[in-house]
Design an enzyme around this catalytic site. Structure first.
Site, PDB file in Angstrom:
ATOM      1  N   ARG A 205      14.458   8.160 -12.874  1.00  0.00           N
ATOM      2  CA  ARG A 205      15.064   8.556 -11.607  1.00  0.00           C
ATOM      3  C   ARG A 205      14.947  10.072 -11.432  1.00  0.00           C
ATOM      4  O   ARG A 205      14.632  10.569 -10.355  1.00  0.00           O
ATOM      5  CB  ARG A 205      16.549   8.145 -11.556  1.00  0.00           C
ATOM      6  CG  ARG A 205      16.828   6.652 -11.561  1.00  0.00           C
ATOM      7  CD  ARG A 205      16.311   5.976 -10.303  1.00  0.00           C
ATOM      8  NE  ARG A 205      16.838   6.588  -9.107  1.00  0.00           N
ATOM      9  CZ  ARG A 205      18.031   6.307  -8.565  1.00  0.00           C
ATOM     10  NH1 ARG A 205      18.789   5.367  -9.094  1.00  0.00           N
ATOM     11  NH2 ARG A 205      18.443   6.916  -7.462  1.00  0.00           N
TER      12      ARG A 205
ATOM     13  N   GLN B 132      15.124   4.470  -6.025  1.00  0.00           N
ATOM     14  CA  GLN B 132      15.061   3.595  -7.201  1.00  0.00           C
ATOM     15  C   GLN B 132      13.633   3.111  -7.430  1.00  0.00           C
ATOM     16  O   GLN B 132      13.149   3.058  -8.563  1.00  0.00           O
ATOM     17  CB  GLN B 132      15.988   2.387  -6.983  1.00  0.00           C
ATOM     18  CG  GLN B 132      16.032   1.439  -8.166  1.00  0.00           C
ATOM     19  CD  GLN B 132      16.674   2.066  -9.384  1.00  0.00           C
ATOM     20  OE1 GLN B 132      17.731   2.653  -9.290  1.00  0.00           O
ATOM     21  NE2 GLN B 132      16.027   1.960 -10.535  1.00  0.00           N
TER      22      GLN B 132
ATOM     23  N   CYS C 241      17.949  -2.020 -12.032  1.00  0.00           N
ATOM     24  CA  CYS C 241      18.231  -0.646 -11.607  1.00  0.00           C
ATOM     25  C   CYS C 241      19.505  -0.101 -12.243  1.00  0.00           C
ATOM     26  O   CYS C 241      19.707   1.111 -12.274  1.00  0.00           O
ATOM     27  CB  CYS C 241      18.320  -0.586 -10.092  1.00  0.00           C
ATOM     28  SG  CYS C 241      19.674  -1.576  -9.409  1.00  0.00           S
TER      29      CYS C 241
ATOM     30  N   HIS D 283      16.860   1.060  -1.092  1.00  0.00           N
ATOM     31  CA  HIS D 283      17.114   2.044  -2.155  1.00  0.00           C
ATOM     32  C   HIS D 283      15.759   2.621  -2.600  1.00  0.00           C
ATOM     33  O   HIS D 283      15.289   2.347  -3.703  1.00  0.00           O
ATOM     34  CB  HIS D 283      17.837   1.355  -3.315  1.00  0.00           C
ATOM     35  CG  HIS D 283      18.472   2.285  -4.304  1.00  0.00           C
ATOM     36  ND1 HIS D 283      18.471   3.660  -4.159  1.00  0.00           N
ATOM     37  CD2 HIS D 283      19.122   2.032  -5.474  1.00  0.00           C
ATOM     38  CE1 HIS D 283      19.111   4.200  -5.197  1.00  0.00           C
ATOM     39  NE2 HIS D 283      19.503   3.242  -5.995  1.00  0.00           N
TER      40      HIS D 283
ATOM     41  N   ARG E  95      24.021   9.031   0.324  1.00  0.00           N
ATOM     42  CA  ARG E  95      24.297   7.641  -0.079  1.00  0.00           C
ATOM     43  C   ARG E  95      25.366   7.117   0.856  1.00  0.00           C
ATOM     44  O   ARG E  95      26.459   7.669   0.938  1.00  0.00           O
ATOM     45  CB  ARG E  95      24.742   7.579  -1.543  1.00  0.00           C
ATOM     46  CG  ARG E  95      25.234   6.199  -1.933  1.00  0.00           C
ATOM     47  CD  ARG E  95      25.394   5.992  -3.407  1.00  0.00           C
ATOM     48  NE  ARG E  95      24.130   5.783  -4.058  1.00  0.00           N
ATOM     49  CZ  ARG E  95      23.975   5.148  -5.229  1.00  0.00           C
ATOM     50  NH1 ARG E  95      25.016   4.686  -5.869  1.00  0.00           N
ATOM     51  NH2 ARG E  95      22.781   5.005  -5.760  1.00  0.00           N
TER      52      ARG E  95
ATOM     53  N   ASP F 193      19.068  -7.522 -10.160  1.00  0.00           N
ATOM     54  CA  ASP F 193      20.108  -6.538  -9.835  1.00  0.00           C
ATOM     55  C   ASP F 193      21.424  -7.310  -9.776  1.00  0.00           C
ATOM     56  O   ASP F 193      21.437  -8.550  -9.751  1.00  0.00           O
ATOM     57  CB  ASP F 193      19.771  -5.886  -8.475  1.00  0.00           C
ATOM     58  CG  ASP F 193      20.762  -4.795  -8.080  1.00  0.00           C
ATOM     59  OD1 ASP F 193      21.508  -4.302  -8.953  1.00  0.00           O
ATOM     60  OD2 ASP F 193      20.791  -4.429  -6.876  1.00  0.00           O
TER      61      ASP F 193
HETATM   62  N1   CP Z   1      20.624   2.606  -9.872  1.00  0.00           N
HETATM   63  C1   CP Z   1      21.502   3.401  -9.257  1.00  0.00           C
HETATM   64  O1   CP Z   1      21.276   3.839  -8.133  1.00  0.00           O
HETATM   65  O2   CP Z   1      22.617   3.685  -9.974  1.00  0.00           O
HETATM   66  P1   CP Z   1      23.899   4.495  -9.473  1.00  0.00           P
HETATM   67  O3   CP Z   1      24.622   3.617  -8.496  1.00  0.00           O
HETATM   68  O4   CP Z   1      24.669   4.747 -10.725  1.00  0.00           O
HETATM   69  O5   CP Z   1      23.451   5.762  -8.813  1.00  0.00           O
HETATM   70  N1  NVA Z   2      22.492  -3.368  -5.102  1.00  0.00           N
HETATM   71  C1  NVA Z   2      23.331  -2.409  -5.752  1.00  0.00           C
HETATM   72  C2  NVA Z   2      22.512  -1.268  -6.282  1.00  0.00           C
HETATM   73  C3  NVA Z   2      23.294  -0.255  -7.057  1.00  0.00           C
HETATM   74  C4  NVA Z   2      22.427   0.852  -7.550  1.00  0.00           C
HETATM   75  C5  NVA Z   2      24.384  -1.896  -4.779  1.00  0.00           C
HETATM   76  O1  NVA Z   2      24.084  -1.662  -3.605  1.00  0.00           O
HETATM   77  O2  NVA Z   2      25.538  -1.734  -5.192  1.00  0.00           O
END
Ligand code: CP
Ligand code: NVA
Length: 305
Positions: A287, A134, A259, A131, A104, A219
């Site tokens: 997930r 997701q 998400c 992502h 990540r 989101d």
């Molecule tokens: N949806 C998602 O990726 O959540 P987190 O940021 O908690 O991993």
């Molecule tokens: N768009 C959000 C998704 C989190 C899972 C971010 O990047 O923070």
């Protein structure tokens, strides 16, 4: 066969994506029945996380454990990456010790560099660009509730962000209509939009965008790293909160997805996210199942390597 990475949905063919979704549904059932698969055979997966996470971290760590492995979690200051060891070297070292590298990060190019130098699968656990994990869970959730998604109408309301980009790739792989209702200045990436133009359109007015939609998705307006833009964004996104009035314009059978994490009262009203059309808890649980199916798929490429 070369080792497979998963940096984007476009790393899969439509057939492979369907295979992973169906396998995720099957693995979820098998897990509930008490069946266990020893895929990792006591080996490890390394998780390099340069941004916060609840769902992604816990779903991967749990899933790896269910598959007979252990996860090694590295936060930014836990490894030498935090003090500048090259990604190229890190990728080669981790590949000698573990079966998968799950990352990540912000800059998507970091994932591409890791994948170039790794000899085990590299998985995108979120970048600023997309992502894809997701989307596996979201698609699994749709398939469980409603069957196939081909030909359906999906409306994305809000920021044309990383999760939106993965929905765009899903639309072109699985052939459904995606209407993006984002305020001016918050459109998705123009190059990606061009590549997806047969499946994706922009409709500024969300009350028009959601009309007859089978699925409404949103989101946060404040993705990680954007927190300091809160005041400006709250102004710019006025009228883009998915509330009951907006949902009433969608199909009566419409589902609502997010998400998570969610900010109730900003991008979504409390009575929508906690209401009967919302499937957000299924998305979150899935997930874990979807990523187990993904890991099985990717590890198969490693075994024949
Ligand atoms: N949806 C998602 O990726 O959540 P987190 O940021 O908690 O991993
Ligand atoms: N768009 C959000 C998704 C989190 C899972 C971010 O990047 O923070």
């Amino acid at each position: 066969m070369t080792v497979r990475h998963y940096l984007s949905l476009m790393d899969l063919s439509a057939a492979e994506l369907r295979q992973i979704i169906n396998r995720a549904i099957e693995m979820k059932r098998q897990f509930a029945e008490g069946q266990r698969i020893d895929l990792f055979k006591s080996q490890t997966a390394v998780m390099v996380f340069e941004k916060s996470s609840t769902r992604t971290r816990v779903s991967f760590e749990s899933g790896i454990r269910h598959l007979g492995g252990s996860a090694i979690f590295l936060a930014p200051n836990d490894s030498h990456l935090g003090r500048g060891e090259p990604l190229e070297d890190t990728a080669r070292v981790l590949s000698r010790m573990s079966r998968m590298i799950i990352v990540r990060t912000g800059d998507h190019a970091r994932l591409e560099t890791l994948a170039e130098y790794a000899s085990v699968p590299v998985v995108n656990a979120l970048s600023d660009f997309n992502h894809p994990c997701q989307l596996l869970a979201d698609l699994q959730t749709w398939f469980e509730h409603r069957g196939d998604i081909t030909g359906k109408r999906v409306c994305w309301v809000g920021d044309g962000n990383n999760v939106c980009h993965s929905w765009m790739n899903a639309a072109r792989l699985l052939n459904f209509d995606l209407i993006i209702s984002s305020p001016s200045g918050y459109d998705p990436d123009p190059e990606l939009l061009k590549a997806c133009q047969s499946y994706v359109s922009i409709e500024r007015n969300p009350l028009v965008g959601v009309k007859d939609a089978d699925l409404v998705v949103t989101d946060t307006w404040l993705s990680m790293g954007r927190e300091q833009e809160k005041v400006q964004r709250q102004k710019d996104f006025e009228g883009y909160c998915v509330d009951k009035t907006m949902m009433s314009r969608a199909s009566v059978e419409a589902l609502f997805m997010h998400c998570l994490p969610a900010y109730r009262g900003m991008e979504v009203a409390e009575d929508v996210i906690d209401g009967p059309q919302s499937v957000v808890w299924d998305e979150a649980e899935n997930r874990m199942h979807a990523q187990k199916a993904l890991m099985e798929f990717l590890l198969a490429s490693l075994d024949t390597h």
